[in-house]
Design an enzyme around this catalytic site. Structure first.
Site, PDB file in Angstrom:
ATOM      1  N   ASN A  69       0.752  -1.227  -0.015  1.00  0.00           N
ATOM      2  CA  ASN A  69      -0.055  -0.050  -0.068  1.00  0.00           C
ATOM      3  C   ASN A  69       0.973   1.169  -0.006  1.00  0.00           C
ATOM      4  O   ASN A  69       2.262   0.977   0.019  1.00  0.00           O
ATOM      5  CB  ASN A  69      -0.804  -0.131   1.166  1.00  0.00           C
ATOM      6  CG  ASN A  69      -0.170  -0.168   2.482  1.00  0.00           C
ATOM      7  OD1 ASN A  69       0.416   0.835   2.840  1.00  0.00           O
ATOM      8  ND2 ASN A  69      -0.325  -1.216   3.122  1.00  0.00           N
ATOM      9  N   ASP A 102      -4.271  -6.205   5.191  1.00  0.00           N
ATOM     10  CA  ASP A 102      -5.506  -7.078   5.611  1.00  0.00           C
ATOM     11  C   ASP A 102      -5.572  -8.483   5.078  1.00  0.00           C
ATOM     12  O   ASP A 102      -6.074  -9.410   5.676  1.00  0.00           O
ATOM     13  CB  ASP A 102      -6.852  -6.304   5.418  1.00  0.00           C
ATOM     14  CG  ASP A 102      -6.931  -5.075   6.269  1.00  0.00           C
ATOM     15  OD1 ASP A 102      -6.531  -5.320   7.516  1.00  0.00           O
ATOM     16  OD2 ASP A 102      -7.253  -3.954   5.811  1.00  0.00           O
ATOM     17  N   LYS A 125       8.205 -17.169 -11.292  1.00  0.00           N
ATOM     18  CA  LYS A 125       7.240 -15.761 -11.711  1.00  0.00           C
ATOM     19  C   LYS A 125       6.028 -16.146 -12.307  1.00  0.00           C
ATOM     20  O   LYS A 125       5.913 -17.123 -13.146  1.00  0.00           O
ATOM     21  CB  LYS A 125       8.369 -14.883 -12.601  1.00  0.00           C
ATOM     22  CG  LYS A 125       7.688 -13.979 -13.185  1.00  0.00           C
ATOM     23  CD  LYS A 125       8.640 -13.090 -14.307  1.00  0.00           C
ATOM     24  CE  LYS A 125       7.789 -12.016 -14.649  1.00  0.00           C
ATOM     25  NZ  LYS A 125       8.647 -11.292 -16.133  1.00  0.00           N
ATOM     26  N   PHE A 179      -4.468   3.272  14.860  1.00  0.00           N
ATOM     27  CA  PHE A 179      -5.124   4.319  13.750  1.00  0.00           C
ATOM     28  C   PHE A 179      -6.208   3.534  13.273  1.00  0.00           C
ATOM     29  O   PHE A 179      -6.527   2.553  13.039  1.00  0.00           O
ATOM     30  CB  PHE A 179      -3.663   4.366  12.714  1.00  0.00           C
ATOM     31  CG  PHE A 179      -2.546   5.507  13.296  1.00  0.00           C
ATOM     32  CD1 PHE A 179      -1.933   5.384  14.427  1.00  0.00           C
ATOM     33  CD2 PHE A 179      -2.614   6.740  12.673  1.00  0.00           C
ATOM     34  CE1 PHE A 179      -1.059   6.472  15.068  1.00  0.00           C
ATOM     35  CE2 PHE A 179      -1.694   7.887  12.732  1.00  0.00           C
ATOM     36  CZ  PHE A 179      -0.903   7.561  14.154  1.00  0.00           C
ATOM     37  N   LYS A 198     -13.949   0.607  15.596  1.00  0.00           N
ATOM     38  CA  LYS A 198     -12.239  -0.094  15.807  1.00  0.00           C
ATOM     39  C   LYS A 198     -11.887   0.187  17.355  1.00  0.00           C
ATOM     40  O   LYS A 198     -11.527  -0.606  17.631  1.00  0.00           O
ATOM     41  CB  LYS A 198     -11.334   0.726  14.877  1.00  0.00           C
ATOM     42  CG  LYS A 198     -11.445   0.123  13.339  1.00  0.00           C
ATOM     43  CD  LYS A 198     -10.675   0.843  12.325  1.00  0.00           C
ATOM     44  CE  LYS A 198     -10.849   0.362  10.989  1.00  0.00           C
ATOM     45  NZ  LYS A 198     -10.587   0.965   9.588  1.00  0.00           N
ATOM     46  N   LYS A 221     -11.479  -3.629  18.724  1.00  0.00           N
ATOM     47  CA  LYS A 221     -10.126  -3.759  18.875  1.00  0.00           C
ATOM     48  C   LYS A 221      -9.602  -3.476  20.103  1.00  0.00           C
ATOM     49  O   LYS A 221      -8.561  -3.886  20.526  1.00  0.00           O
ATOM     50  CB  LYS A 221      -9.070  -3.232  17.709  1.00  0.00           C
ATOM     51  CG  LYS A 221      -9.676  -3.146  16.312  1.00  0.00           C
ATOM     52  CD  LYS A 221      -8.444  -2.637  15.405  1.00  0.00           C
ATOM     53  CE  LYS A 221      -8.944  -2.783  13.925  1.00  0.00           C
ATOM     54  NZ  LYS A 221      -7.956  -3.357  13.011  1.00  0.00           N
TER      55      LYS A 221
HETATM   56  O1  PMT Z   1       3.084   6.167   6.365  1.00  0.00           O
HETATM   57  P1  PMT Z   1       2.298   7.320   5.962  1.00  0.00           P
HETATM   58  O2  PMT Z   1       2.676   7.512   4.531  1.00  0.00           O
HETATM   59  O3  PMT Z   1       2.732   8.502   6.833  1.00  0.00           O
HETATM   60  O4  PMT Z   1       0.809   7.462   6.155  1.00  0.00           O
HETATM   61  C1  PMT Z   1       0.317   7.331   7.336  1.00  0.00           C
HETATM   62  C2  PMT Z   1      -0.919   6.374   7.495  1.00  0.00           C
HETATM   63  C3  PMT Z   1      -1.911   6.803   6.601  1.00  0.00           C
HETATM   64  C4  PMT Z   1      -0.402   4.914   7.105  1.00  0.00           C
HETATM   65  C5  PMT Z   1      -1.494   6.370   8.921  1.00  0.00           C
HETATM   66  O5  PMT Z   1      -2.092   7.802   9.423  1.00  0.00           O
HETATM   67  C6  PMT Z   1      -2.496   5.069   9.470  1.00  0.00           C
HETATM   68  O6  PMT Z   1      -3.790   5.839   9.172  1.00  0.00           O
HETATM   69  N1  PMT Z   1      -1.932   4.107   9.899  1.00  0.00           N
HETATM   70  C7  PMT Z   1      -3.174   3.072   9.772  1.00  0.00           C
HETATM   71  C8  PMT Z   1      -3.418   2.399   8.495  1.00  0.00           C
HETATM   72  C9  PMT Z   1      -4.392   1.225   8.542  1.00  0.00           C
HETATM   73  O7  PMT Z   1      -4.070   0.144   8.262  1.00  0.00           O
HETATM   74  O8  PMT Z   1      -5.555   1.537   9.044  1.00  0.00           O
HETATM   75  P2  PMT Z   1      -6.764   0.547   9.207  1.00  0.00           P
HETATM   76  O9  PMT Z   1      -7.814   1.304   9.340  1.00  0.00           O
HETATM   77  O10 PMT Z   1      -6.833  -0.636   8.130  1.00  0.00           O
HETATM   78  O11 PMT Z   1      -6.406  -0.157  10.435  1.00  0.00           O
HETATM   79  C10 PMT Z   1      -6.868  -0.086  11.781  1.00  0.00           C
HETATM   80  C11 PMT Z   1      -5.620  -0.289  12.801  1.00  0.00           C
HETATM   81  O12 PMT Z   1      -5.519  -1.799  12.706  1.00  0.00           O
HETATM   82  C12 PMT Z   1      -4.356   0.457  12.509  1.00  0.00           C
HETATM   83  O13 PMT Z   1      -3.739   0.519  13.833  1.00  0.00           O
HETATM   84  C13 PMT Z   1      -3.297  -0.719  12.089  1.00  0.00           C
HETATM   85  O14 PMT Z   1      -2.054  -0.793  12.060  1.00  0.00           O
HETATM   86  C14 PMT Z   1      -4.069  -2.025  12.615  1.00  0.00           C
HETATM   87  N2  PMT Z   1      -4.080  -3.358  11.837  1.00  0.00           N
HETATM   88  C15 PMT Z   1      -4.525  -3.552  10.704  1.00  0.00           C
HETATM   89  C16 PMT Z   1      -4.492  -4.456   9.936  1.00  0.00           C
HETATM   90  C17 PMT Z   1      -4.138  -5.647  10.621  1.00  0.00           C
HETATM   91  N3  PMT Z   1      -3.908  -6.788  10.035  1.00  0.00           N
HETATM   92  N4  PMT Z   1      -3.531  -5.661  11.753  1.00  0.00           N
HETATM   93  C18 PMT Z   1      -3.345  -4.376  12.485  1.00  0.00           C
HETATM   94  O15 PMT Z   1      -2.842  -4.206  13.806  1.00  0.00           O
END
Ligand code: PMT
Length: 411
Positions: free
Chosen positions: A211, A280, A290, A324, A338, A342
């Site tokens: 991503n 995810d 490949k 986040f 969330k 979570k």
């Molecule tokens: O890195 P930059 O370019 O500065 O950009 C910043 C950002 C946009 C990446 C950051 O601000 C941000 O939003 N990070 C979280 C990205 C994310 O995966 O969000 P989510 O809404 O999909 O996930 C929610 C939370 O679960 C996040 O804390 C994530 O780290 C966590 N997660 C998600 C999926 C997973 N399999 N395990 C997790 O722990």
């Protein structure tokens, strides 16, 4: 800690040389910035020799040349971002007036406006200039904005008069610096685990799913935590960023590797802040060769990865866990979901489609959703500043957590 020392034009400018030496002895990294009039009293060479760094004198580099130096012109922004504390000693009535009124006509005044670091000012001037209503009004204005003023000493002045106006003693200036920097180290004793950047999920030896995360947000969080005195472990996906000073970095590539590293480091952490954009889903199968090009549509089966945030927050005990939420719609609704699902203490939600927010930007626009029901919407600001606000919230949540225990022990 990086101190920018502004030296302005007064007889006491020579005392700033000893100040540089003393600051360095106390472990501060010192960048000297001189105004034009300061150079009438002491040469930049003296400060360059003492600090071991180029002294900044001009907004536009070598102003004797015909071509303005663009690099120098934007240097004040870079120095502002690197500055942990701006100290001006000696500070003339002129620089105090310019700071108070927001005049930005040289490097130091521009840096003052561009920096968000705390400010310490040690004035030195003629007694009548110091006592003048204009100067006193300007000093009060700076004090009201949070600047620490190290009052000048009374005594015999270079102009032949007696009274307040002499630069305060070095011990007094150093004590003010120590006091301000100590109040910045409010995370001492905490061990903070931060995750940052993307993960990469391989399809075959040449292709992967990832991503747009640059890691900037998570690295800003790690840097802010370290500067405020925490021990910091940074679990990082593949990014092109330097490790912030004082941070211990663990590099990972896949969601699975990030999961393992986060769980391992969480054992010794008191706070976890998970800013990484973790995949995810990952391909069910990673092909050994490949994938060949064909004419038929290609379907790739994906399976969910472990939700790292939910996994660590499940057994968090007294630890504080911050997640986040990267959203494109219904931000508040998704973020609150969330927070609950979570079991996080705080969710930092960003609408990644908003202007100046989200992936690979230097700024972000976030709302902090806390477990205790507080929602704090912040305006667009640099990611370094967002990181500071997250730290403030962590400290508030820590105090809330400890409050019932304190009440209990008083009974
Ligand atoms: O890195 P930059 O370019 O500065 O950009 C910043 C950002 C946009 C990446 C950051 O601000 C941000 O939003 N990070 C979280 C990205 C994310 O995966 O969000 P989510 O809404 O999909 O996930 C929610 C939370 O679960 C996040 O804390 C994530 O780290 C966590 N997660 C998600 C999926 C997973 N399999 N395990 C997790 O722990």
């Amino acid at each position: 800690m990086r101190i920018t020392l502004g030296v302005t034009g007064g007889v006491a400018a020579y005392k700033a040389a000893e100040l540089v030496r003393r600051l360095q002895q106390e472990g501060y990294n010192v960048q000297v910035v001189m105004t034009r009039s300061a150079r009438e009293f002491i040469t930049p060479l003296t400060f360059a020799a003492l600090s071991g760094q180029k002294v900044i004198t001009d907004l536009f580099g070598d102003s004797s040349g015909s071509e303005a130096n663009l690099e120098s012109a934007i240097e004040h922004i870079a120095v502002a971002q690197r500055t942990d504390l701006l100290l001006v000693a000696p500070a003339t009535a002129d620089i105090i007036a310019k700071f108070a009124r927001g005049v930005a006509d040289d490097f130091l005044t521009t840096l003052y406006l561009a920096s968000t670091a705390p400010v310490v000012i040690a004035p030195a001037m003629n007694v009548n200039m110091w006592n003048h209503a204009a100067t006193q009004e300007n000093v009060e204005m700076l004090r009201a904005r949070g600047a620490k003023i190290v009052e000048p000493d009374e005594g015999y002045l270079a102009c032949g008069m007696t009274g307040p106006g002499r630069l305060a003693g070095l011990e007094e200036i150093l004590a003010a610096v120590r006091e301000v920097t100590k109040s910045q180290r409010d995370l001492e004793g905490e061990t903070i685990l931060v995750s940052a950047g993307p993960t990469c999920e391989d399809l075959d030896p040449v292709r992967y799913i990832t991503n747009r995360s640059s890691g900037k947000m998570g690295y800003a969080v790690a840097e802010a935590a370290a500067k405020r005195g925490a021990r910091v472990f940074l679990v990082s996906g593949p990014v092109n960023l330097e490790t912030p000073a004082g941070v211990e970095r663990i590099d990972v590539r896949t969601a699975e590797e990030m999961h393992r590293a986060v769980v391992e480091q969480f054992a010794q952490a008191s706070v976890a802040i998970l800013a990484a954009a973790v995949a995810d889903y990952r391909p069910v199968e990673r092909r050994g060769e490949k994938i060949k090009k064909g004419v038929a549509p290609l379907a790739i089966s994906l399976e969910p990865t472990t939700d790292i945030l939910a996994a660590v927050a499940r057994n968090k005990g007294e630890k504080i866990v911050v997640g986040f939420a990267a959203e494109t719609d219904h931000v508040a609704e998704h973020a609150r979901k969330k927070l609950a699902s979570k079991n996080a203490d705080l969710i930092v939600a960003n609408d990644v489609t908003a202007e100046g927010a989200g992936f690979d930007r230097d700024t972000n626009v976030v709302t902090l959703f806390s477990r205790d029901g507080r929602d704090l919407a912040l305006p667009k600001m640099p990611k370094s500043e967002v990181a500071q606000r997250i730290m403030d919230e962590v400290i508030r949540l820590r105090a809330l957590r400890q409050a019932p225990a304190a009440r209990h022990s008083n009974v």
